[in-house]
Enzyme design. Sequence first.
Site, PDB file in Angstrom:
ATOM      1  N   LYS A 195       0.829  -1.210   0.000  1.00  0.00           N
ATOM      2  CA  LYS A 195       0.000   0.000   0.000  1.00  0.00           C
ATOM      3  C   LYS A 195       0.863   1.259   0.000  1.00  0.00           C
ATOM      4  CE  LYS A 195      -3.060   0.549   3.477  1.00  0.00           C
ATOM      5  NZ  LYS A 195      -2.893   1.850   4.169  1.00  0.00           N
ATOM      6  N   SER A 196       1.875   1.306   0.842  1.00  0.00           N
ATOM      7  CA  SER A 196       2.738   2.499   0.919  1.00  0.00           C
ATOM      8  C   SER A 196       3.413   2.765  -0.415  1.00  0.00           C
ATOM      9  CB  SER A 196       3.828   2.290   1.976  1.00  0.00           C
ATOM     10  OG  SER A 196       3.268   2.210   3.248  1.00  0.00           O
ATOM     11  N   ARG A 198       2.867   5.943  -3.275  1.00  0.00           N
ATOM     12  CA  ARG A 198       4.031   6.747  -3.679  1.00  0.00           C
ATOM     13  C   ARG A 198       4.313   6.629  -5.176  1.00  0.00           C
ATOM     14  NH1 ARG A 198       4.169   5.644   1.590  1.00  0.00           N
ATOM     15  NH2 ARG A 198       5.362   6.929   3.039  1.00  0.00           N
ATOM     16  N   GLY A 205      -5.141   7.688   5.439  1.00  0.00           N
ATOM     17  CA  GLY A 205      -4.225   8.630   6.094  1.00  0.00           C
ATOM     18  C   GLY A 205      -3.010   8.919   5.227  1.00  0.00           C
ATOM     19  N   ARG A 218      -8.891  11.976  12.678  1.00  0.00           N
ATOM     20  CA  ARG A 218      -7.447  11.793  12.907  1.00  0.00           C
ATOM     21  C   ARG A 218      -6.704  13.136  12.874  1.00  0.00           C
ATOM     22  NH1 ARG A 218      -5.472   6.825   9.288  1.00  0.00           N
ATOM     23  NH2 ARG A 218      -3.593   7.144  10.534  1.00  0.00           N
ATOM     24  N   GLN A 269       4.524   9.314   7.374  1.00  0.00           N
ATOM     25  CA  GLN A 269       3.570  10.217   6.723  1.00  0.00           C
ATOM     26  C   GLN A 269       3.980  11.674   6.926  1.00  0.00           C
ATOM     27  OE1 GLN A 269      -0.251   8.964   8.222  1.00  0.00           O
ATOM     28  NE2 GLN A 269      -0.264   7.140   6.933  1.00  0.00           N
ATOM     29  N   ASP A 295       1.877  -1.015  11.882  1.00  0.00           N
ATOM     30  CA  ASP A 295       0.543  -1.458  11.458  1.00  0.00           C
ATOM     31  C   ASP A 295       0.241  -2.890  11.887  1.00  0.00           C
ATOM     32  OD1 ASP A 295       0.038   0.973  10.292  1.00  0.00           O
ATOM     33  OD2 ASP A 295       0.765   0.359   8.317  1.00  0.00           O
ATOM     34  N   ARG A 340      -6.306   1.918  18.147  1.00  0.00           N
ATOM     35  CA  ARG A 340      -6.119   0.465  18.020  1.00  0.00           C
ATOM     36  C   ARG A 340      -5.799  -0.216  19.352  1.00  0.00           C
ATOM     37  NH1 ARG A 340      -3.185   0.264  12.037  1.00  0.00           N
ATOM     38  NH2 ARG A 340      -5.152   0.224  10.889  1.00  0.00           N
ATOM     39  N   ARG A 342      -7.587  -3.242   9.503  1.00  0.00           N
ATOM     40  CA  ARG A 342      -6.696  -4.170  10.216  1.00  0.00           C
ATOM     41  C   ARG A 342      -7.374  -4.757  11.463  1.00  0.00           C
ATOM     42  NH1 ARG A 342      -2.464  -3.582   6.823  1.00  0.00           N
ATOM     43  NH2 ARG A 342      -1.934  -1.457   6.254  1.00  0.00           N
TER      44      ARG A 342
HETATM   45  C1  S3P Z   1       2.431   4.779   6.203  1.00  0.00           C
HETATM   46  C2  S3P Z   1       3.010   5.129   7.379  1.00  0.00           C
HETATM   47  C3  S3P Z   1       2.549   4.661   8.697  1.00  0.00           C
HETATM   48  C4  S3P Z   1       1.503   3.547   8.598  1.00  0.00           C
HETATM   49  C5  S3P Z   1       0.559   3.752   7.478  1.00  0.00           C
HETATM   50  C6  S3P Z   1       1.275   3.866   6.146  1.00  0.00           C
HETATM   51  C7  S3P Z   1       2.987   5.305   4.952  1.00  0.00           C
HETATM   52  O1  S3P Z   1       1.979   5.757   9.381  1.00  0.00           O
HETATM   53  O2  S3P Z   1       0.808   3.425   9.810  1.00  0.00           O
HETATM   54  O3  S3P Z   1      -0.358   2.659   7.401  1.00  0.00           O
HETATM   55  O4  S3P Z   1       2.727   4.739   3.872  1.00  0.00           O
HETATM   56  O5  S3P Z   1       3.716   6.315   5.017  1.00  0.00           O
HETATM   57  P1  S3P Z   1       2.921   6.750  10.252  1.00  0.00           P
HETATM   58  O6  S3P Z   1       4.159   6.886   9.484  1.00  0.00           O
HETATM   59  O7  S3P Z   1       2.191   8.032  10.390  1.00  0.00           O
HETATM   60  O8  S3P Z   1       3.116   6.046  11.565  1.00  0.00           O
END
Ligand code: S3P
Length: 453
Positions: A27-28, A32, A100, A128, A174, A325, A356, A406
């Site tokens: 996903k990350s 990107r 997020g 959030r 993030q 996560d 969580r 999750r």
């Molecule tokens: C993510 C960073 C994480 C993670 C999120 C994905 C990302 O959050 O919890 O599911 O893709 O940058 P944080 O970096 O804010 O902890």
Amino acid sequence: MSQSNTDILRSRQVTALRGTIHVPGDKSISHRSLILGGLAIGETRISGLLEGADVLATKDALIALGVEIEKTKHGDWQVTGVGLNGMVSPAKLLDLGNSGTGVRLLMGVVAGQDITATFTGDASLSSRPMARITDPLSSMGASITSRDGQLPVTITGTATPLARQHQSKVASAQIKSAILLAGLNARGTTQITEPHASRDHSESMLRYFGADVQQTIADDGSHIISLQGEAVLHGRQITVPRDPSSAAFAVVAALITPDSDIIIPGIGMNPLRTGLLDTLIEMGGSIERVNERTEGGEIIADLHVKSSQLHGIQVPASRAASMIDEYPILSVAAAAASGTTDMRGVAELRVKETDRIKVMADGLRQCGVDVAYDDDSMQVTGQVSGQVKASKINGGVTIAAQHDHRIGMSFLTLGMVAAQPITVSGCATIETSFPGFAERMSALGASISGDAV
Ligand code: S3P
């Protein structure tokens, strides 16, 4: 019938999980790839993109910002970038749904361009904290209004943002990524210091697209990232590895279900994402990384997992960022382990898709498991007998996933070893990261069905 589209699912105890499960793309990295593709000059071709709701929301937002994005076949996408200052003010609100990562990274993108956009999201995302992103972006020159530091947020960016030296209180990819994305157009060096290293996909991918990004570790262990501004990005070819955070559910399911033996191919093994595997191996889990290789610049491996008798351990705060996560599913493993698993330094879990710590503790207690917690730690005590077959995980309850994929997948996994079935409501949210979860787990031998109402 597509079970994963069913909002209420019931998971029953099963005797074994066997076979091979393919989990979706990371996903990350998927978010990107689309974002950097949009900011680059030329074409970016992506294969293995996660086509889950979160990533599709980012794709739609980028299209509204003027980027051309086309699907060529399943998992394969082509992005025609507009360059670092080529986006347009969208004609509509940018609704990032549950995501997020999508909303926060795109706030960084908009802050670094001469455009205005308003961001919204679902009930979970709207509760959030966003000030951790909007405060540094304001200090770089963006004009920002919000509802008390939450969505909706309106940002008017600037094509000449100020380079910023930012000291982050939390290790958050993030926050780091939003500032880096805004800093691409700044004159000078943008620098972020984080207390521990968070996932570094933005840094690696920015370098791959042509930016100058350095990462160093200070004497006190903090992590410093520096980006040279006025960068130029060029379109690239990206192969997205399969998501270790999605593989986590299959890994734990196989460990705690008796007589299980499964293979999970092609999983991303970035060391800043593998904290759960280290933890589960320390707990006695049989997890082997086989066929380790590099594909598209990322280390990947196949995971071979067999059922194991797990025991509780203390999970140090220093590991939290590399498995942030994975605590919901770790707490499921802990419920099926002997002794107590003590998770430290987990305060950030309180500001994820749900709180969580509280949601897992409430649900595990409903299932008959002993849990204690405070602001920054959680202790789960599993089966004293150490016998999964003599499980005291009662089940027989309905758990609300509360817009948190999750949480939903964790309790469906717990249902595989509970004495009575566990029903989970709000399962539609699993689509955000793991479309087809119920079908793919059922193909291994799980019993997850949508006939629970
Ligand atoms: C993510 C960073 C994480 C993670 C999120 C994905 C990302 O959050 O919890 O599911 O893709 O940058 P944080 O970096 O804010 O902890």
